[in-house]
Design an enzyme around this catalytic site. Structure first.
Site, PDB file in Angstrom:
ATOM      1  CG  ASN A 296      -2.058  -0.958   0.948  1.00  0.00           C
ATOM      2  OD1 ASN A 296      -2.562  -1.305  -0.200  1.00  0.00           O
ATOM      3  ND2 ASN A 296      -2.479  -1.492   2.240  1.00  0.00           N
TER       4      ASN A 296
ATOM      5  CB  CYS B  71       5.134   6.524   8.643  1.00  0.00           C
ATOM      6  SG  CYS B  71       6.749   7.134   8.307  1.00  0.00           S
TER       7      CYS B  71
ATOM      8  CG  HIS C 243       0.986   2.826   4.288  1.00  0.00           C
ATOM      9  ND1 HIS C 243      -0.458   3.022   4.452  1.00  0.00           N
ATOM     10  CD2 HIS C 243       1.257   1.367   4.723  1.00  0.00           C
ATOM     11  CE1 HIS C 243      -1.102   1.904   4.621  1.00  0.00           C
ATOM     12  NE2 HIS C 243      -0.206   0.964   4.883  1.00  0.00           N
TER      13      HIS C 243
END
Length: 392
Positions: free
Chosen positions: A269, A306, A271
């Site tokens: 994904n 993040c 991240h």
């Protein structure tokens, strides 16, 4: 009297796709007698209820090379021989048998918390795989892909009663349930296949995020219709009152500001994978404490994702010396199997004493003007019985 026989049969398989020819062979073991009626390959392939038939040449023409290599089922499967998985709980739960590998253990030959979290993630994905709902996303269903949605975890709690040892065979059960109007709860149990003892349990809450806007989204009705038949009312951890995690500030006792995500830390994904967050948290705790203590519980509250370009800071604050006196701390040890002193070593936490040690954690993105929270955490620890669990 008919004579019994058993023999393996290897059948060649060849098909063409996009001008390329693919070759392979199918192995079938036949157990029969001389009076057994022989079935055709197509009859054998479609014999099992809930199993998918072998793809025909017409069906293969509509599959991408990625789908051919992954062999994602288009129908619900009851057994997965490749992953040692099967459907349980009246057709909606999932159980997978795994062996603790050498790269999943730490210096004391017991599985690490990161390894357990990776097993939770893998079995969850395999559960979706077996359901026949998996599309080309990271656990996303067909309806989710049509709506550009992905799963993100918002909260997770893990209790570890015992740590599995290297080479041990484990059974991992997982299932899902509703969490409010737009969320999903997923739970896990890890037990020893040899003894039947429950080693760890976990519960998590998942919500949907738009993959393009990176904003949280309501659950579309078509997605609810896909996943709600798999929901069951069963909990691995009975959490009456969710533990509130306070936000740390720059006055925390331990701070590590030298954290930079790597490309290898990103998942499908795009991240940073949530398991990486746990590593950053635990590495902020002093080594001296880690050498003599063992983690028994962790609670994580995720605030934002993040990326690879973010600068991350890890803050950690130890609790004052305390005993297990309130319900929140007792809940982390609820359902724990208390082991006598003879269970010393081999990953067991041992007898329950009155002391428990806690840390509060915060991971945040360092910005020029302000910091943004990634995840808050609480960890509970107990003293190790022995720093050399395999010593005599």
């Amino acid at each position: 009297m008919a004579a019994a026989f058993s023999c393996p049969v290897f059948l060649p398989s060849t098909f063409s796709y996009n001008g390329n020819r693919y070759h392979g062979r199918i192995k079938i073991k036949i157990n029969a007698t001389s009076s057994t009626k022989v079935k055709t390959l197509n009859e054998i392939a479609g014999a099992g209820k809930g199993s998918s038939s072998l793809a025909t040449s017409t069906e293969i023409g509509h599959l991408s090379q990625e789908q051919i290599r992954q062999r994602i089922p288009t129908k619900k499967q009851l057994v997965d021989p490749y992953r040692q998985g099967l459907i349980i709980e009246r057709g909606v739960g999932y159980r997978q048998t795994v062996v603790v590998r050498s790269y999943e253990v730490g210096p004391y030959k017991t599985a690490t918390l990161e390894s357990l979290l990776n097993l939770f993630q893998e079995t969850a994905l395999n559960h979706v795989w077996m359901s026949g709902l998996l599309s080309n996303g990271f656990g996303a269903t067909h309806g989710m892909v049509r709506n550009n949605l992905i799963w993100v975890v918002s909260r997770m709690q893990v209790q570890v009663d015992h740590y599995p040892i290297w080479g041990e065979v484990l059974e991992i059960d997982t299932w899902v349930g509703a969490s409010g109007k737009n969320g999903m709860r997923r739970d896990w149990l890890i037990r020893s296949q040899a003894t039947g003892i429950t080693y760890a349990r976990a519960t998590s809450t998942w919500v949907m995020m738009n993959e393009k806007t990176r904003r949280l989204s309501k659950m579309p009705e078509e997605v609810r219709d896909e996943i709600s038949p798999w929901f069951i009312e069963k909990r691995a951890i009975n959490e009456d009152v969710p533990e509130k995690i306070v936000k740390l500030d720059d006055n925390a006792r331990y701070v590590n500001s030298d954290l930079k995500p790597k490309r290898s830390d990103l998942d499908m994904n795009h991240h940073v994978n949530n398991v990486k967050y746990v590593r950053w948290m635990l590495e902020t705790i002093p080594d001296k404490f880690l050498e003599s203590h063992q983690l028994s519980g962790i609670v994580l509250e995720y605030r934002r994702e993040c990326g690879s370009s973010d600068r991350v800071q890890s803050l950690c604050q130890p609790d004052e010396d305390e005993t297990l006196t309130n319900g929140v701390e007792q809940s982390l040890l609820k359902n724990m199997i208390l082991t006598p002193g003879i269970m010393e070593g081999n990953g067991y936490l041992g007898p329950l004493d009155v002391k428990s040690y806690g840390y509060t954690h915060l991971l945040q993105i360092k910005g020029d003007s302000k910091n943004e929270e990634i995840v808050r955490g609480r960890t509970r620890w107990r003293k190790k019985l022995s720093t050399l669990p395999y010593s005599s």
